[in-house]
Scaffold this active site. Structure first.
Site, mmCIF file in Angstrom:
data_model
loop_
_atom_site.group_PDB
_atom_site.id
_atom_site.type_symbol
_atom_site.label_atom_id
_atom_site.label_comp_id
_atom_site.label_asym_id
_atom_site.label_seq_id
_atom_site.Cartn_x
_atom_site.Cartn_y
_atom_site.Cartn_z
ATOM 1 N N HIS A 154 10.056 -7.374 -13.225
ATOM 2 C CA HIS A 154 9.209 -7.164 -14.409
ATOM 3 C C HIS A 154 8.682 -5.742 -14.302
ATOM 4 O O HIS A 154 8.505 -5.232 -13.185
ATOM 5 C CB HIS A 154 8.025 -8.138 -14.412
ATOM 6 C CG HIS A 154 8.418 -9.583 -14.471
ATOM 7 N ND1 HIS A 154 8.846 -10.202 -15.625
ATOM 8 C CD2 HIS A 154 8.460 -10.535 -13.512
ATOM 9 C CE1 HIS A 154 9.124 -11.486 -15.370
ATOM 10 N NE2 HIS A 154 8.908 -11.708 -14.091
ATOM 11 N N ASP A 208 15.829 -14.238 -5.096
ATOM 12 C CA ASP A 208 15.121 -14.498 -6.352
ATOM 13 C C ASP A 208 14.641 -13.183 -6.964
ATOM 14 O O ASP A 208 13.489 -13.060 -7.388
ATOM 15 C CB ASP A 208 13.948 -15.476 -6.165
ATOM 16 C CG ASP A 208 13.411 -15.978 -7.504
ATOM 17 O OD1 ASP A 208 14.060 -15.734 -8.536
ATOM 18 O OD2 ASP A 208 12.337 -16.611 -7.514
ATOM 19 N N HIS A 238 14.942 -25.422 -9.750
ATOM 20 C CA HIS A 238 13.598 -24.881 -9.541
ATOM 21 C C HIS A 238 12.649 -26.073 -9.561
ATOM 22 O O HIS A 238 12.439 -26.686 -10.610
ATOM 23 C CB HIS A 238 13.258 -23.880 -10.657
ATOM 24 C CG HIS A 238 11.877 -23.303 -10.552
ATOM 25 N ND1 HIS A 238 11.650 -21.952 -10.373
ATOM 26 C CD2 HIS A 238 10.656 -23.875 -10.584
ATOM 27 C CE1 HIS A 238 10.339 -21.730 -10.299
ATOM 28 N NE2 HIS A 238 9.710 -22.890 -10.440
ATOM 29 N N HIS A 251 17.988 -12.437 -11.081
ATOM 30 C CA HIS A 251 17.739 -12.413 -12.537
ATOM 31 C C HIS A 251 18.055 -11.008 -13.043
ATOM 32 O O HIS A 251 17.292 -10.075 -12.801
ATOM 33 C CB HIS A 251 16.273 -12.732 -12.838
ATOM 34 C CG HIS A 251 15.833 -14.100 -12.395
ATOM 35 N ND1 HIS A 251 15.802 -15.181 -13.252
ATOM 36 C CD2 HIS A 251 15.387 -14.561 -11.208
ATOM 37 C CE1 HIS A 251 15.361 -16.256 -12.600
ATOM 38 N NE2 HIS A 251 15.101 -15.899 -11.348
ATOM 39 N N ASN A 275 17.797 -17.454 -17.485
ATOM 40 C CA ASN A 275 16.606 -17.343 -18.346
ATOM 41 C C ASN A 275 16.499 -15.971 -18.997
ATOM 42 O O ASN A 275 15.500 -15.267 -18.867
ATOM 43 C CB ASN A 275 15.322 -17.693 -17.572
ATOM 44 C CG ASN A 275 15.147 -16.882 -16.308
ATOM 45 O OD1 ASN A 275 16.096 -16.342 -15.758
ATOM 46 N ND2 ASN A 275 13.903 -16.787 -15.838
HETATM 47 O O1 DOR Z 1 8.587 -15.991 -10.100
HETATM 48 C C1 DOR Z 1 9.562 -16.292 -10.741
HETATM 49 N N1 DOR Z 1 10.121 -15.441 -11.614
HETATM 50 N N2 DOR Z 1 10.094 -17.517 -10.578
HETATM 51 C C2 DOR Z 1 11.048 -17.975 -11.422
HETATM 52 O O2 DOR Z 1 11.420 -19.111 -11.320
HETATM 53 C C3 DOR Z 1 11.575 -17.133 -12.515
HETATM 54 C C4 DOR Z 1 11.390 -15.718 -12.209
HETATM 55 C C5 DOR Z 1 11.618 -14.824 -13.396
HETATM 56 O O3 DOR Z 1 12.614 -14.992 -14.085
HETATM 57 O O4 DOR Z 1 10.813 -13.916 -13.622
#
Ligand code: DOR
Length: 445
Positions: A305, A301, A175, A58, A90
């Protein structure tokens, strides 16, 4: 250019062989030290792996650049020995239209340190466009969230799921968490008094199992190939083993390395992700599926954040942890500790993602393939620290973790792009090409 003296992990085995590279491709494997015209890179003492592919990343751009950008996330990738990433949809706006995809594609040139492609997100409204969208240049395929996670993407009603599955033909990344069960049990998180140990209780094994079963049922009905991301439970693995013709399987290094309850006690909300880290029984089932050959891909993955966001009281804290820079060092450490072989590691992090998503010229060291190479010092011991992390979020759940085996250089299409922990030159990432979206010119021979 010739890479001399290294030990190459090739489809024919792990062999001491020189590599000849021309115009960004591997052109020869053999004894090439006598070629006086070529420039050389001395790889003595190093393992040469095909460039590592992280197919679940991401990058947060556009819209969430304080968490990550294409530039920061791919720099982190390259420093971790990853030469290709696939980005998740996303973002803000989510990548659900041709325009949003084109916007991401336009951001690559001069900014991406790795080769890259982008997933488009399925929504209840865009199903009829998915078949055309998934074939556009730079598109890795369709990603579908069956349960709510970070962001707004969600397809959970039966008719909408059927619509999405019946449009398009590429393997769809899924997912798998069941939205109805997540909603019915959300109170378990809300009433946890901020205790993140409630996370795997709320998003329990059954939440994952229900969605995976449903996905398999729909995939069978429409003959649609699916790739189940971040599988976390023994029971899902048993079900998936019965559907190898349609479904491929991905697990993450964090689900293979961490376990509840210890990770939540040590790391708090830093260990919070969807689907959650579970107890050691499930972790062992994932290892057993690595050993049996059931798992196709290990992807990080990478879901950054900021620390400020992660410090909010659970469940206001967002789910996800960074991982693109630590994927390879962690998995090399597992190789060192005897949990998997080096060739299986390469299968899971290079050949596997290339095969699952149909990437052109990636995933193997072989004549005619892109000269993406990840050079590893198998003896190098490195303690991972937050300070080493190039991700814009600035932390890792593996801060303090001792690794054995470390990426020390990387070539991207024949050009040295990382050496001794430094990025080399300018960002020169290209769009990945796939069997399904090769430009017409490359089909005319
Ligand atoms: O823990 C997660 N964070 N799972 C996800 O499916 C999305 C991801 C995110 O984009 O932060």
């Amino acid at each position: 250019m010739v890479v001399t003296g290294g030990t190459c992990v090739t489809p024919s085995g792990t062999v001491e062989v020189d590599l000849g590279v021309r115009d960004g491709r591997v052109v020869a494997l053999g004894s090439l030290a006598g070629d006086a015209h070529a420039s050389r890179f001395d790889a003595r003492g190093l393992l040469i792996l095909p460039g590592i592919i992280d197919s679940q990343v991401h990058l947060r751009e556009p819209g969430l650049e304080h968490k990550e950008t294409i530039s920061s996330g791919t720099a982190a990738a390259l420093l971790g020995g990853v030469t290709t990433v696939l980005d998740m949809p996303n973002t803000i706006p989510p990548t659900t239209t041709p325009e949003a995809l084109a916007d991401k594609v336009a951001r690559v040139s001069g900014r991406s340190w790795t080769d890259i492609a982008f997933f488009v997100g399925a929504t209840p409204g865009n199903a009829s466009t998915l078949g055309a969208l998934e074939r556009l240049p730079g598109c890795a395929g369709v990603k579908l969230f069956m349960g709510s996670s970070t962001g707004s993407l969600l397809v959970h009603e039966e008719a909408a799921l059927a619509e999405a599955m019946s449009h398009g033909t590429r393997r769809m990344a899924v997912h798998a968490e069941d939205e109805a069960r997540l909603r019915a049990r959300r109170h378990l998180a809300e009433t946890s008094a901020g205790d993140v140990r409630a996370h795997p209780v709320w998003r329990d094994e059954q939440t994952a199992r229900l969605a995976t079963d449903r996905c398999l049922r729909l995939a069978r009905r429409f003959g649609r190939r699916v790739h189940i991301l971040h599988v976390t439970t023994a029971e899902e693995l048993d079900a998936l083993a019965e559907h190898r013709d349609l479904a491929t399987i991905e697990v993450t290094p964090q689900h293979l390395t961490l376990a509840a309850p210890d990770c939540y006690e040590r790391l708090g909300t830093l260990a919070q992700m969807n689907p959650p880290i579970r107890d050691a029984r499930h972790r062992e089932a994932l290892w057993s599926a690595i050993r049996s050959g059931l798992v196709d891909v290990v992807g990080s993955d990478h879901a950054p954040h900021s620390l400020e966001e992660k410090r909010r009281p659970y469940p206001q804290s967002p789910s996800g942890m960074p991982g693109v820079q630590t994927l390879l060092p962690l998995m090399l450490t597992h190789v060192h500790e005897g949990r998997l072989s080096l060739s299986r590691l390469v299968d899971l992090t290079a050949a596997g993602p290339a095969r699952v998503y149909g990437m052109a010229r990636k995933g193997r060291i072989a004549a005619g393939m892109d000269a993406d190479l990840t050079l590893v010092d198998p003896k190098r011991r490195v303690r991972l620290t937050n300070a080493m992390m190039r991700t814009a979020c600035g932390w890792s759940p593996f801060d303090g973790f001792e690794t054995v085996g470390f990426p020390v250089a990387a070539f991207l299409r024949g050009r040295l792009a990382m050496c001794d922990g430094e990025l080399v030159g300018e960002p020169s990432g290209h769009l990945v090409m796939f069997e399904e979206n090769l430009p017409a010119t490359s089909l005319v021979m």
